[in-house]
Design a protein around this motif. Structure first.
Motif, PDB file in Angstrom:
ATOM      1  N   MET A  44       0.838  -1.196   0.000  1.00  8.45           N
ATOM      2  CA  MET A  44       0.000   0.000   0.000  1.00  8.45           C
ATOM      3  C   MET A  44       0.879   1.253   0.000  1.00  8.45           C
ATOM      4  O   MET A  44       1.721   1.418   0.893  1.00  8.45           O
ATOM      5  N   PRO A  45       0.695   2.176  -0.953  1.00  7.48           N
ATOM      6  CA  PRO A  45       1.503   3.396  -0.983  1.00  7.48           C
ATOM      7  C   PRO A  45       1.049   4.433   0.034  1.00  7.48           C
ATOM      8  O   PRO A  45       1.765   5.380   0.343  1.00  7.48           O
ATOM      9  N   ALA A  46      -0.155   4.275   0.554  1.00  6.55           N
ATOM     10  CA  ALA A  46      -0.753   5.148   1.570  1.00  6.55           C
ATOM     11  C   ALA A  46      -1.939   4.375   2.154  1.00  6.55           C
ATOM     12  O   ALA A  46      -2.216   3.249   1.749  1.00  6.55           O
ATOM     13  N   TRP A  47      -2.593   4.976   3.156  1.00  8.43           N
ATOM     14  CA  TRP A  47      -3.772   4.347   3.779  1.00  8.43           C
ATOM     15  C   TRP A  47      -3.445   2.974   4.376  1.00  8.43           C
ATOM     16  O   TRP A  47      -4.312   2.120   4.511  1.00  8.43           O
ATOM     17  N   GLN A  48      -2.199   2.747   4.783  1.00  8.94           N
ATOM     18  CA  GLN A  48      -1.826   1.451   5.344  1.00  8.94           C
ATOM     19  C   GLN A  48      -2.591   1.163   6.631  1.00  8.94           C
ATOM     20  O   GLN A  48      -3.038   0.021   6.857  1.00  8.94           O
ATOM     21  N   LYS A  72      -0.891  13.162  -5.490  1.00  6.26           N
ATOM     22  CA  LYS A  72      -2.275  12.727  -5.634  1.00  6.26           C
ATOM     23  C   LYS A  72      -2.362  11.323  -6.219  1.00  6.26           C
ATOM     24  O   LYS A  72      -3.233  10.524  -5.822  1.00  6.26           O
ATOM     25  N   GLU A  73      -1.456  10.998  -7.122  1.00  4.74           N
ATOM     26  CA  GLU A  73      -1.485   9.685  -7.765  1.00  4.74           C
ATOM     27  C   GLU A  73      -1.302   8.565  -6.750  1.00  4.74           C
ATOM     28  O   GLU A  73      -1.882   7.479  -6.889  1.00  4.74           O
ATOM     29  N   LYS A  74      -0.489   8.805  -5.717  1.00  2.00           N
ATOM     30  CA  LYS A  74      -0.268   7.772  -4.705  1.00  2.00           C
ATOM     31  C   LYS A  74      -1.528   7.530  -3.875  1.00  2.00           C
ATOM     32  O   LYS A  74      -1.845   6.384  -3.531  1.00  2.00           O
ATOM     33  N   TYR A 129      -6.436   4.272  -2.873  1.00  2.00           N
ATOM     34  CA  TYR A 129      -7.889   4.128  -3.006  1.00  2.00           C
ATOM     35  C   TYR A 129      -8.238   2.925  -3.874  1.00  2.00           C
ATOM     36  O   TYR A 129      -9.104   2.105  -3.531  1.00  2.00           O
ATOM     37  N   ALA A 130      -7.552   2.797  -5.014  1.00  2.00           N
ATOM     38  CA  ALA A 130      -7.851   1.712  -5.945  1.00  2.00           C
ATOM     39  C   ALA A 130      -7.551   0.348  -5.321  1.00  2.00           C
ATOM     40  O   ALA A 130      -8.322  -0.611  -5.488  1.00  2.00           O
ATOM     41  N   LEU A 131      -6.450   0.250  -4.586  1.00  2.00           N
ATOM     42  CA  LEU A 131      -6.098  -1.011  -3.938  1.00  2.00           C
ATOM     43  C   LEU A 131      -7.080  -1.345  -2.820  1.00  2.00           C
ATOM     44  O   LEU A 131      -7.484  -2.508  -2.666  1.00  2.00           O
ATOM     45  N   MET A 132      -7.461  -0.340  -2.053  1.00  2.83           N
ATOM     46  CA  MET A 132      -8.426  -0.560  -0.976  1.00  2.83           C
ATOM     47  C   MET A 132      -9.750  -1.058  -1.542  1.00  2.83           C
ATOM     48  O   MET A 132     -10.359  -2.003  -1.022  1.00  2.83           O
ATOM     49  N   PHE A 133     -10.196  -0.455  -2.638  1.00  2.00           N
ATOM     50  CA  PHE A 133     -11.473  -0.866  -3.230  1.00  2.00           C
ATOM     51  C   PHE A 133     -11.356  -2.253  -3.864  1.00  2.00           C
ATOM     52  O   PHE A 133     -12.270  -3.074  -3.738  1.00  2.00           O
ATOM     53  N   MET A 134     -10.241  -2.527  -4.501  1.00  2.00           N
ATOM     54  CA  MET A 134     -10.051  -3.831  -5.119  1.00  2.00           C
ATOM     55  C   MET A 134     -10.074  -4.941  -4.071  1.00  2.00           C
ATOM     56  O   MET A 134     -10.668  -6.007  -4.289  1.00  2.00           O
ATOM     57  N   LYS A 135      -9.464  -4.680  -2.908  1.00  2.00           N
ATOM     58  CA  LYS A 135      -9.363  -5.703  -1.879  1.00  2.00           C
ATOM     59  C   LYS A 135     -10.655  -5.867  -1.079  1.00  2.00           C
ATOM     60  O   LYS A 135     -10.997  -6.971  -0.657  1.00  2.00           O
ATOM     61  N   LYS A 141     -17.567   6.454  -1.302  1.00  2.00           N
ATOM     62  CA  LYS A 141     -17.135   6.861   0.035  1.00  2.00           C
ATOM     63  C   LYS A 141     -15.616   6.974   0.099  1.00  2.00           C
ATOM     64  O   LYS A 141     -15.069   7.930   0.673  1.00  2.00           O
ATOM     65  N   LEU A 142     -14.921   6.025  -0.498  1.00  2.00           N
ATOM     66  CA  LEU A 142     -13.467   6.095  -0.523  1.00  2.00           C
ATOM     67  C   LEU A 142     -12.980   7.300  -1.325  1.00  2.00           C
ATOM     68  O   LEU A 142     -12.018   7.978  -0.925  1.00  2.00           O
ATOM     69  N   LEU A 143     -13.645   7.599  -2.430  1.00  2.00           N
ATOM     70  CA  LEU A 143     -13.259   8.763  -3.225  1.00  2.00           C
ATOM     71  C   LEU A 143     -13.478  10.063  -2.459  1.00  2.00           C
ATOM     72  O   LEU A 143     -12.704  11.018  -2.589  1.00  2.00           O
ATOM     73  N   LEU A 144     -14.530  10.117  -1.645  1.00  2.00           N
ATOM     74  CA  LEU A 144     -14.752  11.310  -0.835  1.00  2.00           C
ATOM     75  C   LEU A 144     -13.597  11.526   0.143  1.00  2.00           C
ATOM     76  O   LEU A 144     -13.267  12.668   0.473  1.00  2.00           O
ATOM     77  N   GLN A 145     -12.979  10.442   0.601  1.00  2.00           N
ATOM     78  CA  GLN A 145     -11.784  10.596   1.439  1.00  2.00           C
ATOM     79  C   GLN A 145     -10.635  11.205   0.627  1.00  2.00           C
ATOM     80  O   GLN A 145      -9.903  12.070   1.120  1.00  2.00           O
ATOM     81  N   VAL A 146     -10.473  10.740  -0.609  1.00  2.00           N
ATOM     82  CA  VAL A 146      -9.415  11.279  -1.475  1.00  2.00           C
ATOM     83  C   VAL A 146      -9.631  12.768  -1.731  1.00  2.00           C
ATOM     84  O   VAL A 146      -8.684  13.565  -1.733  1.00  2.00           O
ATOM     85  N   TYR A 147     -10.895  13.158  -1.932  1.00  2.00           N
ATOM     86  CA  TYR A 147     -11.219  14.536  -2.300  1.00  2.00           C
ATOM     87  C   TYR A 147     -11.372  15.458  -1.086  1.00  2.00           C
ATOM     88  O   TYR A 147     -11.670  16.639  -1.247  1.00  2.00           O
ATOM     89  N   SER A 148     -11.154  14.947   0.107  1.00  2.00           N
ATOM     90  CA  SER A 148     -11.427  15.716   1.331  1.00  2.00           C
ATOM     91  C   SER A 148     -10.466  16.896   1.498  1.00  2.00           C
ATOM     92  O   SER A 148      -9.368  16.912   0.927  1.00  2.00           O
ATOM     93  N   PRO A 149     -10.844  17.875   2.307  1.00  2.00           N
ATOM     94  CA  PRO A 149      -9.961  19.016   2.580  1.00  2.00           C
ATOM     95  C   PRO A 149      -8.651  18.613   3.249  1.00  2.00           C
ATOM     96  O   PRO A 149      -7.676  19.353   3.193  1.00  2.00           O
ATOM     97  N   TYR A 150      -8.612  17.443   3.882  1.00  2.00           N
ATOM     98  CA  TYR A 150      -7.377  16.974   4.533  1.00  2.00           C
ATOM     99  C   TYR A 150      -6.213  16.948   3.543  1.00  2.00           C
ATOM    100  O   TYR A 150      -5.097  17.360   3.857  1.00  2.00           O
ATOM    101  N   TYR A 151      -6.466  16.455   2.338  1.00  2.00           N
ATOM    102  CA  TYR A 151      -5.422  16.418   1.326  1.00  2.00           C
ATOM    103  C   TYR A 151      -5.359  17.718   0.534  1.00  2.00           C
ATOM    104  O   TYR A 151      -4.282  18.170   0.166  1.00  2.00           O
ATOM    105  N   GLY A 152      -6.508  18.288   0.236  1.00  2.00           N
ATOM    106  CA  GLY A 152      -6.536  19.558  -0.480  1.00  2.00           C
ATOM    107  C   GLY A 152      -6.114  19.470  -1.928  1.00  2.00           C
ATOM    108  O   GLY A 152      -5.673  20.467  -2.510  1.00  2.00           O
ATOM    109  N   PHE A 153      -6.238  18.278  -2.529  1.00  2.00           N
ATOM    110  CA  PHE A 153      -5.864  18.145  -3.942  1.00  2.00           C
ATOM    111  C   PHE A 153      -6.803  18.968  -4.820  1.00  2.00           C
ATOM    112  O   PHE A 153      -8.000  19.047  -4.561  1.00  2.00           O
ATOM    113  N   SER A 154      -6.245  19.549  -5.868  1.00  2.00           N
ATOM    114  CA  SER A 154      -7.099  20.208  -6.852  1.00  2.00           C
ATOM    115  C   SER A 154      -7.863  19.142  -7.622  1.00  2.00           C
ATOM    116  O   SER A 154      -7.325  18.077  -7.949  1.00  2.00           O
ATOM    117  N   LEU A 155      -9.122  19.415  -7.906  1.00  2.00           N
ATOM    118  CA  LEU A 155      -9.977  18.446  -8.593  1.00  2.00           C
ATOM    119  C   LEU A 155     -10.164  18.860 -10.046  1.00  2.00           C
ATOM    120  O   LEU A 155     -10.277  20.043 -10.356  1.00  2.00           O
TER     121      LEU A 155
END
Length: 305
Positions: free
Chosen positions: A191-195, A234-236, A241-247, A258-272
């Protein structure tokens, strides 16, 4: 301080014949000042029957020598040195496999424990067992160190595995019998993140809900730093997210959203971008999830204002 080489690691510290009650694992890499504070916070625990397993994951020579010097003479501490960096998950797993405690928990090298942390967890676990309350693991409130000052967290009292698709309501550490860490398969080193999120999901799925020890006994550092997960590419995060959903997603559109909402959350602040919205939209999705996306976007606008 006696030392022995084992499987590429340098191991130091002597263990008593009687095993420890709690094993604390701590991976570290080139954070000398903070790791020494973290170690000191474990040494000050009111529960003395513990072992601390420090896994240095490829720090420079000076850092390793200073850590070894600091823990010399404390038979409760085992210092493992990984000559080449294997990653935080591999470091955690190495420590957990070596752990002799009945219970296991972790500590990041930039955080600290309140003196009563371990004793409180052991006592609360015992009280839940006497009351025959179903529990897979325990987690605690944070005392968060922010640029604005100290702030206590307000975590929910109970977390189920399904809740973790919405957010990591547990945090970064759990306290549980060692065998549960083993039975759940330890941390996924791919896992590159969310371990933490992914491993905690497996623990809760196997053993039931997690329960809150409602005391701010984990001092959590949230001061800005370049190597924080929020500063990863952002790619990581999308790969995690993709690995978590696959598993664990089992093809559920709602879980994916729901997992994507975590990716898009203000915590990370990625541009969408438009691709992010197309990734989220699905004709099989619910109106409720679209409303949540709209609310999240509004929260992001307010945070950036």
């Amino acid at each position: 301080m006696a030392e022995a080489k084992e499987a590429g690691f340098v191991i130091s510290g002597a263990l008593e014949e009687q095993g420890p009650k709690v094993s604390v694992y701590m991976p570290t890499k080139n954070r000398l000042e903070s790791v020494l504070l973290a170690v000191s916070s474990v040494q000050r625990q009111t529960l003395s029957n513990f072992e601390l397993i420090i896994v240095d994951d490829g720090s420079d020579e000076r850092t390793c020598k200073e850590i070894a010097k600091a823990v010399a003479g404390d038979s409760r501490i085992i210092f493992l040195r990984n000559e080449k960096s294997a990653g935080a998950c591999a470091a955690r797993n190495r420590a957990i496999r070596l752990a002799r405690g009945e219970f296991v928990t972790g500590l990041d090298d930039d955080d600290e424990l309140h003196p009563g942390h371990l004793e409180g967890l052991v006592a609360y676990w015992s009280s839940l067992q006497r009351a025959e309350v179903e529990v897979s693991c325990l987690y605690v409130q944070y005392l968060q160190r922010l640029p604005s000052g100290l702030c206590e967290s307000a975590k929910r009292s109970r977390v189920c595995s399904e809740d973790l698709f919405e957010a990591n309501f547990v945090g970064n550490q759990i306290f549980a019998p060692r065998q549960r860490f083993i039975d759940a398969g330890l941390f996924d080193e791919q896992m590159p993140a969310w371990q933490d999120l992914e491993f905690f999901y497996r623990v809760l799925q196997l053993f039931g809900p997690a329960r809150l020890f409602d005391a701010p006994t984990y001092h959590f550092d949230l001061m800005p730093r370049d190597d924080r997960i929020s500063s990863l590419q952002k790619e990581k995060i999308l790969k995690a997210y993709a690995l978590m959903f696959m598993k664990h997603g089992e093809g559920s559109v709602v879980r994916r959203q729901k997992l994507l909402l975590q990716v898009y959350s203000p915590y990370y602040g990625f541009s969408l971008n438009p691709n992010d919205f197309w990734r989220f939209l699905d004709r099989r999705g619910s109106v409720k999830m679209l409303v949540k996306l709209a609310l999240l976007l509004r929260e992001r606008r307010r945070a950036s204002a």
